[in-house]
Design a protein around this motif. Sequence first.
Motif, PDB file in Angstrom:
ATOM      1  N   ALA A  43       0.834  -1.205   0.000  1.00  0.00           N
ATOM      2  CA  ALA A  43       0.000   0.000   0.000  1.00  0.00           C
ATOM      3  C   ALA A  43       0.866   1.252   0.000  1.00  0.00           C
ATOM      4  N   TYR A  44       1.904   1.263   0.809  1.00  0.00           N
ATOM      5  CA  TYR A  44       2.818   2.405   0.875  1.00  0.00           C
ATOM      6  C   TYR A  44       3.462   2.659  -0.487  1.00  0.00           C
ATOM      7  N   GLU A  45       3.978   1.610  -1.086  1.00  0.00           N
ATOM      8  CA  GLU A  45       4.638   1.751  -2.383  1.00  0.00           C
ATOM      9  C   GLU A  45       3.658   2.205  -3.466  1.00  0.00           C
ATOM     10  N   ALA A  46       2.433   1.687  -3.431  1.00  0.00           N
ATOM     11  CA  ALA A  46       1.449   2.049  -4.452  1.00  0.00           C
ATOM     12  C   ALA A  46       0.964   3.489  -4.309  1.00  0.00           C
ATOM     13  N   LEU A  47       0.880   3.986  -3.077  1.00  0.00           N
ATOM     14  CA  LEU A  47       0.303   5.308  -2.844  1.00  0.00           C
ATOM     15  C   LEU A  47       1.319   6.433  -2.691  1.00  0.00           C
ATOM     16  N   LYS A  48       2.600   6.124  -2.551  1.00  0.00           N
ATOM     17  CA  LYS A  48       3.570   7.189  -2.297  1.00  0.00           C
ATOM     18  C   LYS A  48       3.680   8.166  -3.464  1.00  0.00           C
TER      19      LYS A  48
END
Length: 95
Positions: A43-48
Amino acid sequence: MLDKMADFRIGFRSGDWKGHTGKRIRNVINIGIGGSDLGPVMAYEALKFYSDRAMDLPVRFQCRRHRCVVEATRDLDPAETLFIVSSKTFTTLRR
């Protein structure tokens, strides 16, 4: 619940929400239990891409093993670090 999450996010990002000692949170550690670090990392990687990089805090993702956490946090001030423990079910047995 979404309103509470939004209020927390606004206070956290602005620095109004502080840790127990009254210091501003400057680091975030997510500790995944039993492989539960994969979802938050994804989620972090997708939304950063959508984040305001100037306001981003350092985020680290760790397994539950003691040595991993010790090494990952050795350079951080505990008073300025938010620890998040994540588990898919909170039923993973401790060994």
